[in-house]
Design an enzyme around this catalytic site. Structure first.
Site, PDB file in Angstrom:
ATOM      1  N   ASN A  13      49.691  43.436  48.892  1.00 18.76           N
ATOM      2  CA  ASN A  13      48.762  42.715  49.772  1.00 18.76           C
ATOM      3  C   ASN A  13      49.454  41.433  50.214  1.00 18.76           C
ATOM      4  O   ASN A  13      49.552  40.480  49.440  1.00 18.76           O
ATOM      5  CB  ASN A  13      47.463  42.405  48.998  1.00 18.76           C
ATOM      6  CG  ASN A  13      46.513  41.543  49.816  1.00 18.76           C
ATOM      7  OD1 ASN A  13      46.690  41.366  51.023  1.00 18.76           O
ATOM      8  ND2 ASN A  13      45.501  41.005  49.152  1.00 18.76           N
ATOM      9  N   LYS A  15      48.537  39.324  52.442  1.00 17.97           N
ATOM     10  CA  LYS A  15      47.641  38.225  52.843  1.00 17.97           C
ATOM     11  C   LYS A  15      48.155  37.596  54.144  1.00 17.97           C
ATOM     12  O   LYS A  15      48.633  38.313  55.004  1.00 17.97           O
ATOM     13  CB  LYS A  15      47.497  37.212  51.701  1.00 17.97           C
ATOM     14  CG  LYS A  15      47.198  37.912  50.370  1.00 17.97           C
ATOM     15  CD  LYS A  15      46.857  36.972  49.262  1.00 17.97           C
ATOM     16  CE  LYS A  15      46.529  37.774  48.011  1.00 17.97           C
ATOM     17  NZ  LYS A  15      46.033  36.979  46.910  1.00 17.97           N
ATOM     18  N   HIS A  99      37.941  41.886  49.714  1.00 12.96           N
ATOM     19  CA  HIS A  99      38.828  41.070  48.881  1.00 12.96           C
ATOM     20  C   HIS A  99      38.100  39.765  48.542  1.00 12.96           C
ATOM     21  O   HIS A  99      37.379  39.227  49.373  1.00 12.96           O
ATOM     22  CB  HIS A  99      40.141  40.788  49.617  1.00 12.96           C
ATOM     23  CG  HIS A  99      41.159  40.170  48.707  1.00 12.96           C
ATOM     24  ND1 HIS A  99      41.138  38.835  48.387  1.00 12.96           N
ATOM     25  CD2 HIS A  99      42.195  40.722  48.018  1.00 12.96           C
ATOM     26  CE1 HIS A  99      42.136  38.591  47.539  1.00 12.96           C
ATOM     27  NE2 HIS A  99      42.780  39.708  47.302  1.00 12.96           N
ATOM     28  N   GLU A 101      39.021  36.809  48.438  1.00 18.99           N
ATOM     29  CA  GLU A 101      39.280  35.701  49.367  1.00 18.99           C
ATOM     30  C   GLU A 101      38.394  35.819  50.596  1.00 18.99           C
ATOM     31  O   GLU A 101      37.922  34.834  51.142  1.00 18.99           O
ATOM     32  CB  GLU A 101      40.767  35.674  49.743  1.00 18.99           C
ATOM     33  CG  GLU A 101      41.611  35.153  48.590  1.00 18.99           C
ATOM     34  CD  GLU A 101      43.018  35.718  48.543  1.00 18.99           C
ATOM     35  OE1 GLU A 101      43.498  36.255  49.554  1.00 18.99           O
ATOM     36  OE2 GLU A 101      43.642  35.611  47.454  1.00 18.99           O
ATOM     37  N   GLU A 171      39.786  43.400  40.649  1.00 16.75           N
ATOM     38  CA  GLU A 171      40.543  42.155  40.768  1.00 16.75           C
ATOM     39  C   GLU A 171      39.736  40.987  40.199  1.00 16.75           C
ATOM     40  O   GLU A 171      38.925  40.383  40.917  1.00 16.75           O
ATOM     41  CB  GLU A 171      40.862  41.881  42.242  1.00 16.75           C
ATOM     42  CG  GLU A 171      41.777  42.908  42.881  1.00 16.75           C
ATOM     43  CD  GLU A 171      42.695  42.271  43.903  1.00 16.75           C
ATOM     44  OE1 GLU A 171      43.894  42.548  43.842  1.00 16.75           O
ATOM     45  OE2 GLU A 171      42.219  41.486  44.740  1.00 16.75           O
ATOM     46  N   GLY A 177      46.513  35.174  41.948  1.00 15.24           N
ATOM     47  CA  GLY A 177      47.387  34.079  42.351  1.00 15.24           C
ATOM     48  C   GLY A 177      47.493  32.969  41.313  1.00 15.24           C
ATOM     49  O   GLY A 177      47.979  31.880  41.602  1.00 15.24           O
ATOM     50  N   SER A 217      47.815  38.932  39.687  1.00 11.28           N
ATOM     51  CA  SER A 217      49.071  38.528  39.032  1.00 11.28           C
ATOM     52  C   SER A 217      49.805  39.685  38.357  1.00 11.28           C
ATOM     53  O   SER A 217      50.426  39.515  37.301  1.00 11.28           O
ATOM     54  CB  SER A 217      48.828  37.384  38.033  1.00 11.28           C
ATOM     55  OG  SER A 217      48.289  36.262  38.704  1.00 11.28           O
ATOM     56  N   GLY A 238      49.678  40.921  45.113  1.00  8.63           N
ATOM     57  CA  GLY A 238      49.866  39.867  46.106  1.00  8.63           C
ATOM     58  C   GLY A 238      51.264  39.291  46.023  1.00  8.63           C
ATOM     59  O   GLY A 238      52.220  39.851  46.560  1.00  8.63           O
ATOM     60  N   GLY A 239      51.385  38.182  45.309  1.00  8.62           N
ATOM     61  CA  GLY A 239      52.645  37.444  45.238  1.00  8.62           C
ATOM     62  C   GLY A 239      53.885  38.292  45.019  1.00  8.62           C
ATOM     63  O   GLY A 239      54.878  38.149  45.746  1.00  8.62           O
TER      64      GLY A 239
HETATM   65  P1  PGA Z   1      48.234  38.235  43.232  1.00  9.02           P
HETATM   66  O1  PGA Z   1      47.152  38.727  44.324  1.00  9.02           O
HETATM   67  O2  PGA Z   1      49.022  39.443  42.809  1.00  9.02           O
HETATM   68  O3  PGA Z   1      49.081  37.218  43.949  1.00  9.02           O
HETATM   69  O4  PGA Z   1      47.467  37.642  42.090  1.00  9.02           O
HETATM   70  C1  PGA Z   1      46.466  39.934  44.162  1.00  9.02           C
HETATM   71  C2  PGA Z   1      45.470  40.114  45.283  1.00  9.02           C
HETATM   72  O5  PGA Z   1      44.836  39.133  45.684  1.00  9.02           O
HETATM   73  O6  PGA Z   1      45.288  41.234  45.794  1.00  9.02           O
END
Ligand code: PGA
Length: 257
Positions: A13, A15, A99, A101, A171, A177, A217, A238-239
């Site tokens: 992802n 973002k 999501h 966010e 999640e 994050g 994460s 994500g990251g």
């Molecule tokens: P993250 O993000 O791996 O950076 O924690 C996961 C996500 O929001 O899908």
């Protein structure tokens, strides 16, 4: 993972990250690492403006391209929005729905999540539905009730035939994050609960075929243990999906025999 009954899906992802030239650079570095398809499906969720270039860049590879959200109406006066049909039409395969966010910053509610899930399925896209609790909710001890509520809302009005095309991503908001991952056991408990809810709604056969990812994460260090859990069928990352080598390490963890 349980490869006998369902797909393992590793999804990045991105973002609001990566310009077009950065997307091209990622593809150039990543494609040679990928090799031939093995067990898991690989998905990249990219910003809307880069969907078409990404589809071209990853044509003839094992990577499917996904959108990060969509609108729930097929067309109309919704300035700035993109419908599921439009995404399907250019070759998008999956779309993230709900999501945290988007729930937090853009008014995504359980009601709009449900509408988007149904719109995505109607258009022939596979929704990746995100559910998860905040730290406060976990500490209050209401995680399982909240997850049950989110899953039921997301699936209201969805037929058993179509649920097969829905992917869930557990999640926990406190793990996104933050570098703080749920333990493998915590991830398993919630993913198992999600499957139990689907079982109640649609029966055991349907439930065992649904892919349920963990996100928050996930990285090359913790991926193997998380993916070893029987109800964790992949990751939404994500990251660690922004760096080709790190993302590839997670795919390798899912591809292992
Ligand atoms: P993250 O993000 O791996 O950076 O924690 C996961 C996500 O929001 O899908």
């Amino acid at each position: 993972m349980n490869r006998r009954y369902r797909k393992t899906i590793i999804a990045g992802n991105w973002k609001m990250n990566k310009t077009l030239s950065e997307t091209k650079a990622f593809a150039e570095a990543f494609k040679p690492m990928l090799g031939r398809p093995r067990w898991c499906d690989v998905v990249l969720c990219v910003p809307a403006v880069n969907l078409q270039p990404a589809i071209r860049l990853f044509k003839d590879s094992r990577v499917s391209i996904a959108a990060e959200t969509c609108h729930y109406e097929p067309s109309g006066a919704y300035t700035g929005e993109i419908s599921a049909e439009m995404l399907k039409d250019i070759g998008v395969k999956y779309v993230i729905v709900g999501h945290s966010e988007r729930r937090q910053y853009y008014n995504e509610t359980d009601l709009t999540v449900n509408k988007k899930v149904r719109a995505a399925l109607e258009a022939g896209l596979k929704p990746i539905v995100c559910v998860g609790e905040s730290l406060e909710q976990r500490e209050l001890g209401v995680t399982m009730e909240l997850i049950a509520y989110q899953v039921k809302c997301a699936l209201a009005g969805v037929s058993a035939e179509r649920v097969r095309h829905v992917v869930f991503a557990y999640e926990p908001i406190w793990a996104i994050g933050t570098g703080r991952t749920a333990t493998a056991q915590e991830a398993q408990e919630v993913c198992e609960t999600i499957r139990a809810i689907i079982r109640k709604l649609y029966g055991a056969r349907v439930a065992r075929g649904v892919t349920i990812q963990y996100g928050g994460s996930m990285n090359p260090q913790n991926a193997f243990e998380l993916l070893a859990q029987p109800d964790v069928d992949g990751g939404l990352i994500g990251g660690a999906s922004l760096k080709p080598d790190q993302f590839m390490e997670i795919i390798k963890a899912a591809d292992q025999d």
